[in-house]
Design a protein around this motif. Structure first.
Motif, PDB file in Angstrom:
ATOM      1  N   LEU A 288       0.803  -1.218   0.000  1.00  0.00           N
ATOM      2  CA  LEU A 288       0.000   0.000   0.000  1.00  0.00           C
ATOM      3  C   LEU A 288       0.839   1.274   0.000  1.00  0.00           C
ATOM      4  O   LEU A 288       0.456   2.272  -0.618  1.00  0.00           O
ATOM      5  CB  LEU A 288      -0.935   0.009   1.217  1.00  0.00           C
ATOM      6  CG  LEU A 288      -1.995  -1.088   1.283  1.00  0.00           C
ATOM      7  CD1 LEU A 288      -2.745  -1.005   2.607  1.00  0.00           C
ATOM      8  CD2 LEU A 288      -2.969  -0.991   0.119  1.00  0.00           C
TER       9      LEU A 288
ATOM     10  N   LYS B   3     -11.012   3.607   4.758  1.00  0.00           N
ATOM     11  CA  LYS B   3     -11.114   4.445   3.554  1.00  0.00           C
ATOM     12  C   LYS B   3     -10.989   5.927   3.881  1.00  0.00           C
ATOM     13  O   LYS B   3     -10.331   6.693   3.158  1.00  0.00           O
ATOM     14  CB  LYS B   3     -12.434   4.164   2.849  1.00  0.00           C
ATOM     15  CG  LYS B   3     -12.618   4.942   1.553  1.00  0.00           C
ATOM     16  CD  LYS B   3     -13.945   4.584   0.886  1.00  0.00           C
ATOM     17  CE  LYS B   3     -14.150   5.360  -0.404  1.00  0.00           C
ATOM     18  NZ  LYS B   3     -15.450   5.004  -1.045  1.00  0.00           N
TER      19      LYS B   3
ATOM     20  N   PRO C 164      -3.683   4.504  -0.805  1.00  0.00           N
ATOM     21  CA  PRO C 164      -4.691   3.630  -1.421  1.00  0.00           C
ATOM     22  C   PRO C 164      -5.733   3.145  -0.415  1.00  0.00           C
ATOM     23  O   PRO C 164      -5.418   2.925   0.766  1.00  0.00           O
ATOM     24  CB  PRO C 164      -3.860   2.454  -1.949  1.00  0.00           C
ATOM     25  CG  PRO C 164      -2.485   2.992  -2.104  1.00  0.00           C
ATOM     26  CD  PRO C 164      -2.311   3.983  -0.998  1.00  0.00           C
TER      27      PRO C 164
ATOM     28  N   ASP D 158      -7.661   0.374  -1.082  1.00  0.00           N
ATOM     29  CA  ASP D 158      -8.100  -0.930  -1.555  1.00  0.00           C
ATOM     30  C   ASP D 158      -6.923  -1.889  -1.605  1.00  0.00           C
ATOM     31  O   ASP D 158      -5.764  -1.490  -1.779  1.00  0.00           O
ATOM     32  CB  ASP D 158      -8.716  -0.806  -2.940  1.00  0.00           C
ATOM     33  CG  ASP D 158      -9.468  -2.067  -3.363  1.00  0.00           C
ATOM     34  OD1 ASP D 158      -9.747  -2.898  -2.482  1.00  0.00           O
ATOM     35  OD2 ASP D 158      -9.745  -2.214  -4.568  1.00  0.00           O
ATOM     36  N   SER D 159      -7.233  -3.164  -1.420  1.00  0.00           N
ATOM     37  CA  SER D 159      -6.267  -4.248  -1.569  1.00  0.00           C
ATOM     38  C   SER D 159      -7.082  -5.508  -1.800  1.00  0.00           C
ATOM     39  O   SER D 159      -8.185  -5.653  -1.252  1.00  0.00           O
ATOM     40  CB  SER D 159      -5.397  -4.384  -0.316  1.00  0.00           C
ATOM     41  OG  SER D 159      -4.505  -5.482  -0.444  1.00  0.00           O
TER      42      SER D 159
END
Length: 334
Positions: free
Chosen positions: A171, A315, A324, A326-327
């Motif tokens: 990330l 988030k 980021p 998201d993963s």
């Protein structure tokens, strides 16, 4: 697959759940609150001590009680529950442990390492089931994880530090220096930080280290550390978890990610973690307690460590620090 969940736990809900347990009590410094009901003849006495209030430990307690009921041990029917919260105070822990021994509890459930250590020091006779103890061997609660030899067993919330570092590399690949922040007196945190130090070089990290003695020191320590590092990592530290919004705000202000040891710490503003499900941990704890109440010897109940880890990312925090959100396979909270 990405899953999205909303953070909906509020203080009022937590208070409501706590109040719903008939014998729930919170200890102020130096005092132990008496349970609101007396044990009826023939009922088993279940004593629960929790080190401090924070979402992960609260979830464990609630899930433990639910699992006991599912196993046939229902408060008010065949068990009484005396719940005491030590509010992160060692003198409270000692008083609570003495109370449980004096009350001749049939079983003690101790949530978090300091709570488990206190009750284990107070009795070698009453069966003890601990939960959320990261390093049971290091905490000297058991000598053998597979076959406990004393009156103590339970569940561990150990998580894979290497997977947290891998998530960090994925990330936030520009991170070079990580700041380790934890409470100096918590053996569970010490154990994890030693693992983190040993792994740092493998992942190309250098590190700075900072400790606190209580949560009043957290903001200053975090601000100083944030000025020296590219990211902060704090383990499953009960003190810091109870004041996680403070650390989260420092990270946002500095524009750096705060990696943590528990999903609840992400929900409270930390950036990300690879952790366990605390409902599952509480359920396992309750099932083990039910075994003891049914007559199973502690020596026949190995210490349980969960291995179903999952990624969690906040988030809102990600947006705030420009990272980021998201993963692959991650649960996203806001």
């Amino acid at each position: 697959m990405k899953k999205s969940v909303a953070k909906i736990v509020t203080l009022g809900l937590l208070m409501g759940l706590t109040a719903g347990c008939g014998n729930s009590s919170t200890a102020s410094s130096g005092e132990v609150a008496a349970p609101s009901t007396e044990a009826k003849e023939g009922m088993k006495k279940v004593a629960i001590v929790q080190y401090v209030e924070h979402p992960s430990l609260d979830t464990i307690r609630e899930s433990t009680i639910k699992a006991l009921a599912e196993q046939g041990f229902v408060e008010g029917q065949n068990i009484t529950i005396d719940y005491q919260n030590a509010q992160a105070d060692q003198s409270n822990l000692n008083s609570i442990a003495s109370k449980f021994v004096g009350d001749k509890a049939d079983i003690i459930i101790a949530i978090a390492t300091p709570a488990a250590q206190s009750v284990a020091s107070a009795t070698t006779d009453i069966p003890i089931i601990f939960s959320a103890v990261t390093d049971p061997l290091g905490a000297k609660l058991v000598e053998n994880m597979e076959a406990p030899t004393s009156n103590v067993t339970g569940t561990s919330d150990a998580i894979p530090v290497d997977q947290v570092f891998e998530l960090c590399k994925e990330l936030t690949p520009d991170v070079k220096t990580i700041g380790f922040l934890y409470t100096a007196s918590e053996t569970n945190s010490q154990s994890v930080i030693e693992q983190a130090k040993a792994l740092a070089d493998k992942y190309g990290f250098t590190y700075e280290e900072s400790t606190i003695t209580n949560t009043s020191e957290l903001q200053q320590a975090a601000e100083i550390l944030a000025g020296k590092v590219d990211a902060i990592y704090t383990p499953i530290d009960n003190g810091i978890a109870s004041a996680m919004p403070v650390l989260a705000e420092v990270g946002k202000t500095a524009g750096i990610p705060v990696y943590v040891g528990a999903d609840s710490m992400v929900a409270d503003g930390g950036y990300a973690t690879v952790g366990i499900n605390y409902e599952d941990l509480g359920k396992k704890t309750g099932e083990m307690a039910a075994q003891v109440l049914n007559g199973t010897s502690i020596s026949e109940i190995p210490v349980a460590t969960l291995d179903n880890f999952y990624k969690v990312i906040n988030k809102t925090t990600a947006t705030a620090i420009g990272a980021p959100a998201d993963s692959e396979g991650a649960t996203i909270v806001e």
